[in-house]
Design an enzyme around this catalytic site. Structure first.
Site, PDB file in Angstrom:
ATOM      1  N   SER A  50       1.611 -27.315 -23.665  1.00  0.00           N
ATOM      2  CA  SER A  50       1.431 -28.046 -24.925  1.00  0.00           C
ATOM      3  C   SER A  50       0.529 -27.223 -25.827  1.00  0.00           C
ATOM      4  CB  SER A  50       0.757 -29.401 -24.642  1.00  0.00           C
ATOM      5  OG  SER A  50       0.275 -29.973 -25.844  1.00  0.00           O
ATOM      6  N   GLN A  72       3.122 -37.730 -39.193  1.00  0.00           N
ATOM      7  CA  GLN A  72       3.180 -38.201 -37.814  1.00  0.00           C
ATOM      8  C   GLN A  72       1.811 -38.255 -37.139  1.00  0.00           C
ATOM      9  OE1 GLN A  72       5.873 -34.792 -36.693  1.00  0.00           O
ATOM     10  NE2 GLN A  72       4.784 -34.902 -34.746  1.00  0.00           N
ATOM     11  N   VAL A  76       8.488 -27.413 -19.608  1.00  0.00           N
ATOM     12  CA  VAL A  76       7.979 -26.178 -18.989  1.00  0.00           C
ATOM     13  C   VAL A  76       6.507 -26.394 -18.614  1.00  0.00           C
ATOM     14  CG1 VAL A  76       7.611 -23.696 -19.266  1.00  0.00           C
ATOM     15  CG2 VAL A  76       9.573 -24.791 -20.374  1.00  0.00           C
ATOM     16  N   HIS A 107       8.214 -23.695 -26.242  1.00  0.00           N
ATOM     17  CA  HIS A 107       8.999 -23.488 -27.478  1.00  0.00           C
ATOM     18  C   HIS A 107       9.946 -22.306 -27.313  1.00  0.00           C
ATOM     19  CE1 HIS A 107       5.216 -25.319 -29.304  1.00  0.00           C
ATOM     20  NE2 HIS A 107       6.162 -26.118 -29.747  1.00  0.00           N
ATOM     21  N   GLY A 121       4.555 -25.296 -34.739  1.00  0.00           N
ATOM     22  CA  GLY A 121       3.891 -24.000 -34.604  1.00  0.00           C
ATOM     23  C   GLY A 121       2.970 -23.939 -33.397  1.00  0.00           C
ATOM     24  N   ARG A 141      -1.598 -28.452 -27.591  1.00  0.00           N
ATOM     25  CA  ARG A 141      -2.908 -29.120 -27.510  1.00  0.00           C
ATOM     26  C   ARG A 141      -3.717 -28.663 -26.292  1.00  0.00           C
ATOM     27  NH1 ARG A 141       0.042 -33.639 -30.129  1.00  0.00           N
ATOM     28  NH2 ARG A 141      -1.014 -34.027 -32.104  1.00  0.00           N
TER      29      ARG A 141
HETATM   30  O1  PAF Z   1       7.694 -31.996 -31.293  1.00  0.00           O
HETATM   31  C1  PAF Z   1       7.176 -31.579 -32.354  1.00  0.00           C
HETATM   32  O2  PAF Z   1       6.593 -30.497 -32.412  1.00  0.00           O
HETATM   33  C2  PAF Z   1       7.257 -32.428 -33.608  1.00  0.00           C
HETATM   34  O3  PAF Z   1       7.128 -33.779 -33.306  1.00  0.00           O
HETATM   35  C3  PAF Z   1       8.536 -32.180 -34.434  1.00  0.00           C
HETATM   36  C4  PAF Z   1       9.790 -32.597 -33.671  1.00  0.00           C
HETATM   37  C5  PAF Z   1       8.626 -30.719 -34.814  1.00  0.00           C
HETATM   38  C6  PAF Z   1       8.497 -33.014 -35.728  1.00  0.00           C
HETATM   39  O4  PAF Z   1       7.391 -32.678 -36.510  1.00  0.00           O
END
Ligand code: PAF
Length: 277
Positions: free
Chosen positions: A164, A39, A155, A15, A9, A166
Site C-alpha cells: 500500500s 474520496q 500483492v 500498481h 500515484g 500508505r
Molecule cells: O485505488 C485508488 O488508488 C483510488 O481509489 C482510485 C481508484 C485511483 C480512484 O481515485
C-alpha cells in the site's frame, strides 16, 4: 484495446502488476495519477498523502506505459465540490463505506470521469481494495459504461503485509507490527479450514489476535459474502475476510478471499508472500 490503470500515484509493486497485466492484454496502456480530494474525509490524510511524480514516471516507463495522465484538481473538477456525483447503493454501506462515509462516492465519481475521458477500455484494479473493485464493477454495469473492469491479485511484501502507498507512513515499530494483520487473517482462515462455520467465531478470533498487538487497533473485521458484501449467518460459498486496522494513525486494509466448495476450503492470499517453512 486501451488498458487503463487508475491510481493515486506513489506507485509500488502492486500498481506495477496492474500495469504489467494491462501491457500484456492491451495495445495502448494509460496510467492515471490523481490524488482525488473527493474520496478523503475531513480528518483523513489528503494533505500528507505520499507523492513522487518522478519515481512514478520511472515506474511507468519501466512497465512500458504509453500515456501517463496527471490531471490537476481544476481539470477534473472545474467547479469544486461537484454538484453531480455517482453513488452506488448497498455495496457502499458496509466495511470501508461504513467507516469512511462518502469515500466511495468520491471514488465512483472520479472513476466515472476518468472512464468518460478515456472511453472504451479495460480498467485494472487491485483486489486489495476488494470493496472498491465490487463497487466499480457494479457502477460500470449499472451505467452501461464501455469499460471491462479487471480485478488483479493483491500483492504482499515477503512478510505478508499487503502493499500500500500508505505503508510509507509506518515507523519501524509499526512496520514490524503491521504483518500481524495478515497473520490474524490467516488464523481465521485456519479456523475455517479446521471446520468452523460460524462467522462470528472467526471475526472474534481475528479481532482478538489484532487487539493483542499494542501498535494495532481494529476498525472493522468482517467475514462477508464475496458478491454482495453482506453479512453471513453461516460460512459457505464465496466469501471475503476483510479487515481495516489502524497502525498508529495509519489506516491499513487487507483481505483474503475464501470459498467453501463441499468440504473443500480454497483461499486466495494474493501474491508475493513467502510462507515460512
Ligand atoms: O485505488 C485508488 O488508488 C483510488 O481509489 C482510485 C481508484 C485511483 C480512484 O481515485
Amino acid at each position: 484495446m486501451v488498458g487503463v490503470v487508475p491510481t493515486m500515484g506513489f506507485l509500488h509493486v502492486g500498481h506495477r502488476s496492474l500495469m504489467a497485466a494491462a501491457r500484456n492484454e492491451c495495445g495502448l496502456v494509460v496510467v492515471t495519477i490523481f490524488v482525488n480530494p473527493l474520496q478523503f474525509g475531513p480528518n483523513e490524510d489528503l494533505d500528507r498523502y505520499p507523492r513522487d511524480l518522478d519515481g512514478d514516471l520511472s515506474a511507468c516507463a519501466a512497465e512500458g506505459v504509453d500515456i501517463v495522465f496527471t490531471p490537476s484538481v481544476h481539470e477534473l473538477y472545474p467547479m469544486y465540490p461537484p454538484a453531480t456525483t455517482v453513488h452506488v447503493e448497498g455495496l457502499t454501506d458496509s466495511l470501508c463505506g461504513f467507516s469512511r462515509p462518502g469515500h466511495f462516492d468520491g471514488v465512483t465519481t472520479v472513476v466515472t470521469k476518468l472512464f468518460a475521458i478515456i472511453g472504451e477500455s479495460r480498467a485494472y484494479f487491485g483486489r486489495k481494495d476488494a470493496q472498491q473493485l465490487a463497487v466499480i464493477r457494479r457502477m460500470a454495469t449499472d451505467l452501461c459504461l464501455p469499460v471491462t473492469v479487471v480485478g488483479c491479485p493483491l500483492v504482499r511484501e515477503a512478510d505478508g503485509l499487503a502493499k500500500s502507498s500508505r505503508n510509507a507512513y509506518l515507523d519501524a515499530d509499526q512496520r514490524s507490527a503491521a504483518p500481524r494483520i495478515f497473520g490474524a487473517i490467516r488464523e481465521g482462515v485456519a479456523m475455517i479450514v479446521g471446520g468452523t462455520r460460524d462467522p462470528h467465531a472467526v471475526v472474534a478470533s481475528i479481532a482478538a489476535a489484532i487487539a493483542e498487538i499494542p501498535e494495532l487497533r481494529v476498525d472493522y473485521v468482517a467475514v462477508c459474502d464475496a458478491a454482495s458484501l453482506g453479512s453471513l449467518e453461516r460460512l459457505d460459498g464465496e466469501m471475503l475476510i476483510a479487515v481495516a486496522v489502524f497502525c498508529g494513525p495509519t489506516r491499513l486494509i487487507d483481505n483474503v478471499a475464501v470459498s467453501i466448495v463441499g468440504s473443500e476450503v480454497i483461499s486466495d492470499f494474493g501474491s508475493g508472500w513467502v510462507p515460512e517453512g
